[in-house]
Design a protein around this motif. Structure first.
Motif, PDB file in Angstrom:
ATOM      1  N   MET A 139       0.850  -1.178   0.000  1.00  0.00           N
ATOM      2  CA  MET A 139       0.000   0.000   0.000  1.00  0.00           C
ATOM      3  C   MET A 139       0.901   1.249   0.000  1.00  0.00           C
ATOM      4  N   GLN A 140       0.594   2.180  -0.864  1.00  0.00           N
ATOM      5  CA  GLN A 140       1.385   3.400  -0.967  1.00  0.00           C
ATOM      6  C   GLN A 140       1.011   4.383   0.124  1.00  0.00           C
ATOM      7  N   SER A 141       1.993   5.159   0.550  1.00  0.00           N
ATOM      8  CA  SER A 141       1.756   6.175   1.561  1.00  0.00           C
ATOM      9  C   SER A 141       0.940   7.317   0.961  1.00  0.00           C
ATOM     10  N   ASP A 142       0.343   8.103   1.834  1.00  0.00           N
ATOM     11  CA  ASP A 142      -0.385   9.288   1.385  1.00  0.00           C
ATOM     12  C   ASP A 142       0.531  10.239   0.630  1.00  0.00           C
ATOM     13  N   SER A 143       1.768  10.365   1.111  1.00  0.00           N
ATOM     14  CA  SER A 143       2.734  11.254   0.451  1.00  0.00           C
ATOM     15  C   SER A 143       3.017  10.804  -0.979  1.00  0.00           C
ATOM     16  N   GLU A 144       3.173   9.509  -1.158  1.00  0.00           N
ATOM     17  CA  GLU A 144       3.424   8.982  -2.504  1.00  0.00           C
ATOM     18  C   GLU A 144       2.197   9.197  -3.391  1.00  0.00           C
ATOM     19  N   LEU A 145       1.023   8.967  -2.853  1.00  0.00           N
ATOM     20  CA  LEU A 145      -0.191   9.218  -3.641  1.00  0.00           C
ATOM     21  C   LEU A 145      -0.286  10.680  -4.043  1.00  0.00           C
ATOM     22  N   LEU A 146       0.062  11.571  -3.133  1.00  0.00           N
ATOM     23  CA  LEU A 146       0.026  13.006  -3.441  1.00  0.00           C
ATOM     24  C   LEU A 146       1.037  13.337  -4.544  1.00  0.00           C
ATOM     25  N   ARG A 147       2.226  12.749  -4.467  1.00  0.00           N
ATOM     26  CA  ARG A 147       3.227  12.982  -5.518  1.00  0.00           C
ATOM     27  C   ARG A 147       2.706  12.500  -6.878  1.00  0.00           C
ATOM     28  N   ARG A 148       2.102  11.321  -6.890  1.00  0.00           N
ATOM     29  CA  ARG A 148       1.536  10.787  -8.138  1.00  0.00           C
ATOM     30  C   ARG A 148       0.396  11.673  -8.628  1.00  0.00           C
ATOM     31  N   MET A 149      -0.427  12.143  -7.694  1.00  0.00           N
ATOM     32  CA  MET A 149      -1.535  13.022  -8.050  1.00  0.00           C
ATOM     33  C   MET A 149      -1.021  14.300  -8.708  1.00  0.00           C
ATOM     34  N   GLU A 150       0.051  14.847  -8.143  1.00  0.00           N
ATOM     35  CA  GLU A 150       0.652  16.066  -8.695  1.00  0.00           C
ATOM     36  C   GLU A 150       1.135  15.851 -10.133  1.00  0.00           C
ATOM     37  N   LEU A 151       1.440  14.611 -10.489  1.00  0.00           N
ATOM     38  CA  LEU A 151       1.882  14.284 -11.848  1.00  0.00           C
ATOM     39  C   LEU A 151       0.699  13.969 -12.771  1.00  0.00           C
ATOM     40  N   GLY A 152      -0.522  14.137 -12.242  1.00  0.00           N
ATOM     41  CA  GLY A 152      -1.715  13.949 -13.065  1.00  0.00           C
ATOM     42  C   GLY A 152      -2.376  12.593 -12.952  1.00  0.00           C
ATOM     43  N   ASP A 153      -2.001  11.795 -11.964  1.00  0.00           N
ATOM     44  CA  ASP A 153      -2.561  10.453 -11.797  1.00  0.00           C
ATOM     45  C   ASP A 153      -3.903  10.532 -11.065  1.00  0.00           C
ATOM     46  N   ALA A 154      -4.984  10.376 -11.814  1.00  0.00           N
ATOM     47  CA  ALA A 154      -6.326  10.462 -11.236  1.00  0.00           C
ATOM     48  C   ALA A 154      -6.619   9.295 -10.288  1.00  0.00           C
ATOM     49  N   VAL A 155      -6.042   8.137 -10.565  1.00  0.00           N
ATOM     50  CA  VAL A 155      -6.236   6.970  -9.697  1.00  0.00           C
ATOM     51  C   VAL A 155      -5.644   7.257  -8.316  1.00  0.00           C
ATOM     52  N   ARG A 163      -5.539  22.008  -6.398  1.00  0.00           N
ATOM     53  CA  ARG A 163      -4.948  23.291  -6.815  1.00  0.00           C
ATOM     54  C   ARG A 163      -3.591  23.558  -6.165  1.00  0.00           C
ATOM     55  N   ASN A 164      -3.455  23.187  -4.891  1.00  0.00           N
ATOM     56  CA  ASN A 164      -2.272  23.593  -4.120  1.00  0.00           C
ATOM     57  C   ASN A 164      -1.523  22.440  -3.476  1.00  0.00           C
ATOM     58  N   GLY A 165      -1.695  21.244  -3.981  1.00  0.00           N
ATOM     59  CA  GLY A 165      -1.015  20.091  -3.390  1.00  0.00           C
ATOM     60  C   GLY A 165       0.492  20.229  -3.368  1.00  0.00           C
ATOM     61  N   GLY A 166       1.024  21.011  -4.293  1.00  0.00           N
ATOM     62  CA  GLY A 166       2.458  21.236  -4.331  1.00  0.00           C
ATOM     63  C   GLY A 166       2.977  22.004  -3.131  1.00  0.00           C
ATOM     64  N   ARG A 167       2.094  22.643  -2.391  1.00  0.00           N
ATOM     65  CA  ARG A 167       2.496  23.387  -1.193  1.00  0.00           C
ATOM     66  C   ARG A 167       2.751  22.469   0.000  1.00  0.00           C
ATOM     67  N   TYR A 168       2.295  21.221  -0.099  1.00  0.00           N
ATOM     68  CA  TYR A 168       2.476  20.289   1.006  1.00  0.00           C
ATOM     69  C   TYR A 168       3.970  20.096   1.283  1.00  0.00           C
ATOM     70  N   ASP A 169       4.318  20.192   2.576  1.00  0.00           N
ATOM     71  CA  ASP A 169       5.705  20.021   3.009  1.00  0.00           C
ATOM     72  C   ASP A 169       5.742  18.879   4.017  1.00  0.00           C
ATOM     73  N   GLU A 170       6.293  17.755   3.589  1.00  0.00           N
ATOM     74  CA  GLU A 170       6.332  16.552   4.425  1.00  0.00           C
ATOM     75  C   GLU A 170       7.029  16.789   5.758  1.00  0.00           C
ATOM     76  N   SER A 171       7.954  17.723   5.804  1.00  0.00           N
ATOM     77  CA  SER A 171       8.678  17.990   7.048  1.00  0.00           C
ATOM     78  C   SER A 171       7.785  18.652   8.109  1.00  0.00           C
ATOM     79  N   ARG A 172       6.655  19.195   7.697  1.00  0.00           N
ATOM     80  CA  ARG A 172       5.765  19.881   8.635  1.00  0.00           C
ATOM     81  C   ARG A 172       4.651  18.990   9.160  1.00  0.00           C
ATOM     82  N   GLY A 173       4.507  17.782   8.617  1.00  0.00           N
ATOM     83  CA  GLY A 173       3.465  16.880   9.099  1.00  0.00           C
ATOM     84  C   GLY A 173       2.986  15.963   7.997  1.00  0.00           C
TER      85      GLY A 173
END
Length: 183
Positions: free
Chosen positions: A1-17, A57-67
């Motif tokens: 199972m992928q982490s939420d962070s990995e899913l967010l990274r994939r989402m940022e690349l346009g992965d709708a799944v 819109r702003n998923g790129g603002r997510y900073d893993e170091s902050r939580g």
């Protein structure tokens, strides 16, 4: 199972799944938090939608170091709830009803319903700053660090607010019990 962070990274690349998976994982907790804080199913539904639109819109603002991603989403939801409700309102637990017993003991059923309602009212009566941490840490089982990231406060503030919130809940419930015994 992928982490939420990995899913967010994939989402940022346009992965709708990846977006769909992240939504399925996190939408229920965002809804419950918004419902607790707003006392409105309509507001909670809007907050869920707006939270995930903000993530798109702003998923790129997510900073893993902050939580965690969950904390990031809770922070977005918190801001949306505050905006939608004009800041200070009380919360409600919509799922408590579903947790009620289905056994045939009518008196026990009634007693448990009364206790759940008393707890719900006690949580509702907490000032927003204490209610937020009680909902996030106790009901949503979020870590102190993630709650701190979601609320934009230090971990020590979360701990002190949670401690004070628990004290306030206990005092209210003890007063209620005392009042029932004196009747």
């Amino acid at each position: 199972m992928q982490s939420d962070s990995e899913l967010l990274r994939r989402m940022e690349l346009g992965d709708a799944v990846a977006f769909g998976e992240l939504y399925r994982r996190r939408q229920a907790s965002i809804y419950r938090f918004a419902l607790h804080m707003s006392r409105s199913a309509a507001v909670a539904e809007d907050v869920v939608q707006e939270t995930f639109l903000a993530l798109i819109r702003n998923g790129g603002r997510y900073d893993e170091s902050r939580g965690s991603v969950a904390a990031y989403l809770a922070g977005i939801a918190r801001n949306l709830v505050l905006r939608a409700t004009g800041a200070e309102r009380t919360g409600v637990d919509a799922e408590a009803e579903a947790a009620l017993p289905s056994d045939e003991d009518v008196l026990g059923d009634l007693t448990q319903r009364e206790e759940l309602e008393a707890l719900r009212r006690a949580v509702d009566a907490l000032p927003a700053q204490y209610r937020e941490v009680v909902v996030l840490c106790e009901l949503e089982e979020m870590s102190y660090a993630d709650a701190a990231a979601a609320l934009g406060v230090p971990v020590g503030t979360v701990r002190s607010r949670l401690n004070r919130g628990r004290q306030m809940l206990a005092e209210r419930l003890v007063r209620r019990q005392s009042a029932r015994c004196s009747v």
